[in-house]
Design a protein around this motif. Structure first.
Motif, mmCIF file in Angstrom:
data_model
loop_
_atom_site.group_PDB
_atom_site.id
_atom_site.type_symbol
_atom_site.label_atom_id
_atom_site.label_comp_id
_atom_site.label_asym_id
_atom_site.label_seq_id
_atom_site.Cartn_x
_atom_site.Cartn_y
_atom_site.Cartn_z
ATOM 1 N N GLU A 171 -41.002 37.250 12.867
ATOM 2 C CA GLU A 171 -41.015 36.956 14.291
ATOM 3 C C GLU A 171 -40.224 37.958 15.110
ATOM 4 N N ASN A 172 -39.477 38.817 14.447
ATOM 5 C CA ASN A 172 -38.643 39.802 15.131
ATOM 6 C C ASN A 172 -39.159 41.202 14.820
ATOM 7 N N PRO A 173 -39.413 42.039 15.843
ATOM 8 C CA PRO A 173 -39.924 43.396 15.578
ATOM 9 C C PRO A 173 -39.028 44.218 14.673
ATOM 10 N N ARG A 174 -37.738 43.932 14.658
ATOM 11 C CA ARG A 174 -36.820 44.710 13.834
ATOM 12 C C ARG A 174 -36.901 44.336 12.368
ATOM 13 N N TRP A 175 -37.344 43.119 12.055
ATOM 14 C CA TRP A 175 -37.321 42.649 10.679
ATOM 15 C C TRP A 175 -38.686 42.630 10.003
ATOM 16 N N VAL A 176 -39.755 42.751 10.761
ATOM 17 C CA VAL A 176 -41.078 42.551 10.173
ATOM 18 C C VAL A 176 -41.430 43.643 9.157
ATOM 19 N N ILE A 177 -41.113 44.900 9.434
ATOM 20 C CA ILE A 177 -41.420 45.969 8.483
ATOM 21 C C ILE A 177 -40.566 45.848 7.218
#
Length: 293
Positions: A148-154
């Protein structure tokens, strides 16, 4: 006799040639033609020359976003997969009781369906009920919004991909078992420690296998699709909008099949270019037994 053998061999492989021509070469030629047209899936393709490629590089922000996402994923995943795969193979190469069972366990994830794995890991990464957040919570860490967070998805997708390195472990294991044991015996007689043995014996002898895995991993990484499509649909905020997902959306959501073909051609050229660079640099770090330099 030689001519007869050649004809016999060609007859045996003609089914493969037929399949290659119909299902691989034909679509490649068709995509190359459609890349220079505007075609919506019906009617006659309209020839527009380099129009699709001009739009890709000058007027499509999602193209550059997909390139960024795919590149970041490749930078994070490829080195980690090489290290984890080789490290696990070295552990599986030890003469311990029950090691064959562990080899089977680590290989099993690589034969599972990509969609099933993606759904499974969607539950693992769940913010409230996921087992991963339960585990990090044991150390007092707050729940992480993995998907749900752009920083954690990758990073989440990288973790999931590392779970399936079983196929590479098998290849590494075959390479490790092909290293002559005399090299290790001589190194130990000379007083070499484990780090010296790893650096001067294992890694040089395994460099062709590492090179092979790097090339295959690079090609596969550039084509990541199923995980993003099933788990995130490219979100949040296009943070997991991979290049292959961009091609899919252009082709089957927007029905811009000519534009999608142009994107596929760009991907093909990028893979060939990066692979060529790796091949060019391989002379400096890949060692082949019996090779003179």
């Amino acid at each position: 006799m030689a001519r007869r053998e050649a004809v016999t061999g060609l007859l045996w492989v003609q089914s493969w040639f037929l399949g290659f021509a119909l299902f691989t070469l034909g679509p490649i030629v068709g995509a190359a033609y459609l890349a220079f047209t505007d075609w919506r899936g019906q009617g006659k393709p309209h020839w527009i020359g380099l129009g699709n490629f001009v739009e890709i590089f000058t007027a499509d922000p999602l193209f550059w976003q997909s390139v960024k996402v795919t590149s970041v994923f490749a930078i994070l995943f490829l080195p980690a997969s090489l290290v984890v795969g080789l490290g696990m193979a070295m552990l599986m190469n030890q003469k311990l009781a029950g090691v064959t069972i562990f080899r089977t366990i680590y290989y099993l994830p690589s034969i599972l369906s990509g969609v099933a794995v993606a759904i499974l890991w969607s539950f693992v990464f769940h913010r409230e009920y996921g087992v991963l957040n339960w585990f990090v919570g044991l150390f007092g860490i707050a729940p992480i919004p993995w998907l749900e967070n752009p920083r954690w998805v990758i990073p989440a997708l990288v973790i999931m991909q590392l779970w399936g390195v079983g196929s590479s472990i098998i290849i590494y294991l075959g390479g490790l078992q092909g290293i002559p044991t005399e090299l290790y015996e001589v190194a130990r007689i000379d007083g070499a420690g484990w780090w010296s043995v790893l650096r001067h014996v294992t890694l040089p002898m395994m460099s062709p296998v590492i090179f092979f895995q790097l090339i295959l991993g690079l090609i596969a990484t550039f084509q990541v699709f199923t995980q993003a499509y099933v788990m995130t649909q490219g979100g949040p905020d296009n943070a997991s909008y991979f290049y292959a997902l961009n091609i899919y959306n252009r082709a089957f959501v927007e029905l811009r099949l000519g534009y999608a073909s142009a994107l596929a051609i760009v991907l093909f050229v990028a893979i060939v270019a990066v692979t060529g660079v790796i091949f060019k640099t391989s002379k400096a770090w890949v060692y082949y037994a019996g090779e003179s330099r």
